[in-house]
Design a protein around this motif. Structure first.
Motif, PDB file in Angstrom:
ATOM      1  N   VAL A   1     -15.518  10.784   2.578  1.00  0.00           N
ATOM      2  CA  VAL A   1     -14.937   9.831   1.637  1.00  0.00           C
ATOM      3  C   VAL A   1     -14.075   8.818   2.380  1.00  0.00           C
ATOM      4  CG1 VAL A   1     -13.382   9.573  -0.330  1.00  0.00           C
ATOM      5  CG2 VAL A   1     -14.954  11.525  -0.213  1.00  0.00           C
ATOM      6  N   TYR A   2     -14.331   7.549   2.103  1.00  0.00           N
ATOM      7  CA  TYR A   2     -13.530   6.448   2.636  1.00  0.00           C
ATOM      8  C   TYR A   2     -12.732   5.871   1.474  1.00  0.00           C
ATOM      9  CZ  TYR A   2     -16.249   6.621   6.917  1.00  0.00           C
ATOM     10  OH  TYR A   2     -16.822   7.023   8.092  1.00  0.00           O
ATOM     11  N   SER A   3     -11.454   5.616   1.688  1.00  0.00           N
ATOM     12  CA  SER A   3     -10.577   5.129   0.619  1.00  0.00           C
ATOM     13  C   SER A   3      -9.996   3.775   0.987  1.00  0.00           C
ATOM     14  CB  SER A   3      -9.420   6.103   0.382  1.00  0.00           C
ATOM     15  OG  SER A   3      -9.928   7.370   0.057  1.00  0.00           O
ATOM     16  N   ALA A   4      -9.851   2.922  -0.040  1.00  0.00           N
ATOM     17  CA  ALA A   4      -9.272   1.596   0.148  1.00  0.00           C
ATOM     18  C   ALA A   4      -8.000   1.473  -0.667  1.00  0.00           C
ATOM     19  CB  ALA A   4     -10.263   0.517  -0.280  1.00  0.00           C
ATOM     20  N   ILE A   5      -6.994   0.873  -0.055  1.00  0.00           N
ATOM     21  CA  ILE A   5      -5.740   0.569  -0.747  1.00  0.00           C
ATOM     22  C   ILE A   5      -5.539  -0.941  -0.645  1.00  0.00           C
ATOM     23  CG2 ILE A   5      -3.252   0.939  -0.816  1.00  0.00           C
ATOM     24  CD1 ILE A   5      -3.804   3.587   0.751  1.00  0.00           C
ATOM     25  N   PHE A   6      -5.727  -1.626  -1.779  1.00  0.00           N
ATOM     26  CA  PHE A   6      -5.505  -3.069  -1.824  1.00  0.00           C
ATOM     27  C   PHE A   6      -4.019  -3.294  -2.077  1.00  0.00           C
ATOM     28  CE2 PHE A   6      -9.735  -5.031  -1.877  1.00  0.00           C
ATOM     29  CZ  PHE A   6     -10.527  -3.906  -1.994  1.00  0.00           C
ATOM     30  N   LYS A   7      -3.416  -4.200  -1.292  1.00  0.00           N
ATOM     31  CA  LYS A   7      -1.964  -4.426  -1.381  1.00  0.00           C
ATOM     32  C   LYS A   7      -1.673  -5.902  -1.596  1.00  0.00           C
ATOM     33  CE  LYS A   7      -1.469  -3.049   2.757  1.00  0.00           C
ATOM     34  NZ  LYS A   7      -0.912  -2.736   4.064  1.00  0.00           N
ATOM     35  N   THR A   8      -0.654  -6.181  -2.423  1.00  0.00           N
ATOM     36  CA  THR A   8      -0.209  -7.556  -2.596  1.00  0.00           C
ATOM     37  C   THR A   8       1.312  -7.562  -2.700  1.00  0.00           C
ATOM     38  OG1 THR A   8      -0.368  -9.580  -3.883  1.00  0.00           O
ATOM     39  CG2 THR A   8      -0.487  -7.513  -5.120  1.00  0.00           C
ATOM     40  N   SER A   9       1.887  -8.651  -2.215  1.00  0.00           N
ATOM     41  CA  SER A   9       3.332  -8.838  -2.359  1.00  0.00           C
ATOM     42  C   SER A   9       3.665  -9.655  -3.604  1.00  0.00           C
ATOM     43  CB  SER A   9       3.897  -9.523  -1.113  1.00  0.00           C
ATOM     44  OG  SER A   9       3.247 -10.765  -0.903  1.00  0.00           O
ATOM     45  N   ASP A  10       2.621 -10.152  -4.287  1.00  0.00           N
ATOM     46  CA  ASP A  10       2.793 -10.970  -5.487  1.00  0.00           C
ATOM     47  C   ASP A  10       2.820 -10.059  -6.714  1.00  0.00           C
ATOM     48  OD1 ASP A  10       2.554 -12.601  -7.738  1.00  0.00           O
ATOM     49  OD2 ASP A  10       1.227 -14.009  -6.735  1.00  0.00           O
ATOM     50  N   ILE A  11       3.977  -9.825  -7.275  1.00  0.00           N
ATOM     51  CA  ILE A  11       4.086  -8.911  -8.407  1.00  0.00           C
ATOM     52  C   ILE A  11       4.250  -9.639  -9.732  1.00  0.00           C
ATOM     53  CG2 ILE A  11       4.950  -7.004  -7.035  1.00  0.00           C
ATOM     54  CD1 ILE A  11       7.775  -7.733  -8.093  1.00  0.00           C
ATOM     55  N   SER A  12       3.980 -10.945  -9.737  1.00  0.00           N
ATOM     56  CA  SER A  12       4.127 -11.706 -10.992  1.00  0.00           C
ATOM     57  C   SER A  12       2.935 -11.504 -11.900  1.00  0.00           C
ATOM     58  CB  SER A  12       4.306 -13.184 -10.676  1.00  0.00           C
ATOM     59  OG  SER A  12       3.169 -13.698 -10.008  1.00  0.00           O
TER      60      SER A  12
END
Length: 87
Positions: free
Chosen positions: A76-87
Motif C-alpha cells: 500500500v502506497y499512501s498520499a498526504i496532500f498538504k496546503t497552507s491555505d486554510i481559507s
C-alpha cells in the motif's frame, strides 16, 4: 478462492479534493499560489516523496502521479496532500 498478484513498477495516480472552509465548494488555485504539495509513503513506511508537485485538475480536484520507478515494492502506497491555505 480468488488469487490476485500485485503489480510493481507501475505508475500510481493519487487524487484529493480540497474544499473551501467557508462554503464547502472546491478550493481552486492552490498550484498557482504554490500552497499545495504531496508526501507519498511507501509500503514499508518510508517517505518516498516529500513536498512533491501537484497538478490541479478542476473544481478543487488535485492529482499527483508517482513514477513506476518508485513502486518496486508490492503493498500500500499512501498520499498526504498538504496546503497552507486554510481559507
Amino acid at each position: 478462492m480468488a488469487h490476485t498478484q500485485e503489480q510493481t513498477s507501475i505508475a500510481l495516480v493519487f487524487a484529493a479534493f480540497m474544499q473551501k472552509a467557508s462554503d464547502g465548494t472546491g478550493k481552486t488555485g492552490l498550484v498557482n499560489a504554490g500552497t499545495i504539495t504531496v508526501d507519498i509513503i511507501g509500503p514499508t513506511g518510508t517517505m518516498i516523496v516529500t513536498d512533491g508537485a501537484v497538478v490541479e485538475l478542476d473544481g478543487g480536484l488535485y492529482r499527483h502521479t508517482l513514477s513506476g520507478a518508485s513502486t518496486g515494492t508490492a503493498g500500500v502506497y499512501s498520499a498526504i496532500f498538504k496546503t497552507s491555505d486554510i481559507s
